[in-house]
Design a protein around this motif. Structure first.
Motif, short mmCIF file in Angstrom:
data_model
loop_
_atom_site.label_atom_id
_atom_site.label_comp_id
_atom_site.label_asym_id
_atom_site.label_seq_id
_atom_site.Cartn_x
_atom_site.Cartn_y
_atom_site.Cartn_z
N SER A 38 1.13 -10.12 2.35
CA SER A 38 2.42 -9.79 2.96
C SER A 38 3.23 -8.79 2.14
O SER A 38 4.31 -8.39 2.57
CB SER A 38 3.25 -11.07 3.13
N THR A 39 2.75 -8.39 0.98
CA THR A 39 3.51 -7.52 0.10
C THR A 39 2.68 -6.31 -0.31
O THR A 39 1.46 -6.26 -0.12
CB THR A 39 3.94 -8.28 -1.17
N GLY A 40 3.37 -5.32 -0.89
CA GLY A 40 2.67 -4.14 -1.40
C GLY A 40 1.88 -3.44 -0.32
O GLY A 40 2.42 -3.09 0.74
N ASP A 41 0.59 -3.27 -0.58
CA ASP A 41 -0.30 -2.64 0.39
C ASP A 41 -1.14 -3.66 1.14
O ASP A 41 -2.19 -3.33 1.70
CB ASP A 41 -1.23 -1.64 -0.32
N GLY A 42 -0.70 -4.90 1.15
CA GLY A 42 -1.44 -5.95 1.83
C GLY A 42 -1.57 -5.70 3.32
O GLY A 42 -0.78 -4.99 3.93
N GLU A 43 -2.55 -6.34 3.92
CA GLU A 43 -2.86 -6.08 5.33
C GLU A 43 -1.74 -6.51 6.28
O GLU A 43 -1.65 -5.99 7.40
CB GLU A 43 -4.17 -6.77 5.72
N TRP A 44 -0.89 -7.43 5.86
CA TRP A 44 0.21 -7.87 6.70
C TRP A 44 1.55 -7.27 6.29
O TRP A 44 2.57 -7.52 6.93
CB TRP A 44 0.35 -9.40 6.65
N ALA A 45 1.57 -6.47 5.23
CA ALA A 45 2.83 -6.03 4.64
C ALA A 45 3.67 -5.20 5.61
O ALA A 45 4.89 -5.36 5.68
CB ALA A 45 2.57 -5.26 3.36
#
Length: 244
Positions: A67-74
């Motif tokens: 959910s953060t940074g370059d995450g898939e859900w961000a």
């Protein structure tokens, strides 16, 4: 569970996401955080446990590295938090629950409850296996009154003057947990996460409610989309680190 607090998804935009009045958040594309509670006919969850599990599920989603940074859900989480903060709780059992579990998300278990939280989706763009689930029917009970809240742990105090369905109350508890998360420092978030997000949800004593809402703690004021009047104070997030 990694916690990234420098990411834009970690903090809200300046105007409140829960205010009744229109604001800049209403101009942004609107997203919703779906939560699905498992309610089997033979063994429905206890109401308070369902509320607490839903609140923890929201925190788990916010703290997840996806959910953060370059995450898939961000990106979805950022878009959701830049608009109104909407959460919708639906119910599932049997094959419905198994189909929900097959979609990307996180299942959080309590003592009697299971709640699966999914990355935010457009308000009118729910996956079909979630869109077909019912919102109504989440009226749950506690077999006996819950024990008193641990004063050393976070407590989400519910408004004693409001009558909400379990599904609505689960969403409000999630709002309260999210407001507390936003107010915490890096270290306080990490400590809460490392401990497994302990918390309790309790209905406030009517004599204490006014003091809770004016004591400087985060307060959820509902936008009034369902069940209750716009601007109603629904939850006070009482985290020990936020007490003045």
């Amino acid at each position: 569970m990694p916690v990234t607090v420098t990411d834009p998804a970690s903090v809200p935009a300046p105007d409140s996401p829960f205010r009744a009045e229109a604001g800049d958040r209403d101009l942004a594309p609107q997203f919703v955080l779906p939560l699905v509670v498992r309610i089997e006919r033979a063994a429905p969850p206890h109401r308070t446990d369902a509320l607490e599990t839903a609140a923890r599920a929201v925190l788990v989603m916010l703290g997840d590295e996806r959910s953060t940074g370059d995450g898939e859900w961000a990106r979805a989480v950022r878009d959701w938090q830049d608009a109104r903060i909407r959460k919708v709780v639906r119910r599932a059992r049997g094959a419905e629950w198994r189909r929900a579990e097959a979609l990307p998300g996180i299942t959080v278990g309590g003592k009697t409850a299971e709640v699966r939280v999914f990355p935010p989706v457009p308000l009118d763009g729910w996956p079909k296996d979630l869109a077909r689930l019912q919102v109504s029917g989440t009226d749950l009970d506690d077999p006996e009154p819950p024990a008193g809240a641990d004063p050393a742990a976070p407590v989400l105090w519910m408004n004693p003057g409001l009558d909400m369905s379990a599904g609505k109350a689960m969403a409000q508890a999630g709002h309260g947990a999210q407001l507390a998360w936003w107010e915490l420092s890096d270290g306080e978030r990490a400590a809460w996460s490392d401990a497994g997000f302990p918390l309790s949800v309790r209905t406030a004593d009517p004599s204490r409610w006014s003091g809770l809402t004016t004591g400087g703690l985060p307060v959820v004021r509902d936008a009034g989309f369902t069940e209750i009047a716009p601007g109603s104070c629904t939850v006070v997030a009482d985290h020990p680190a936020l007490r003045r």
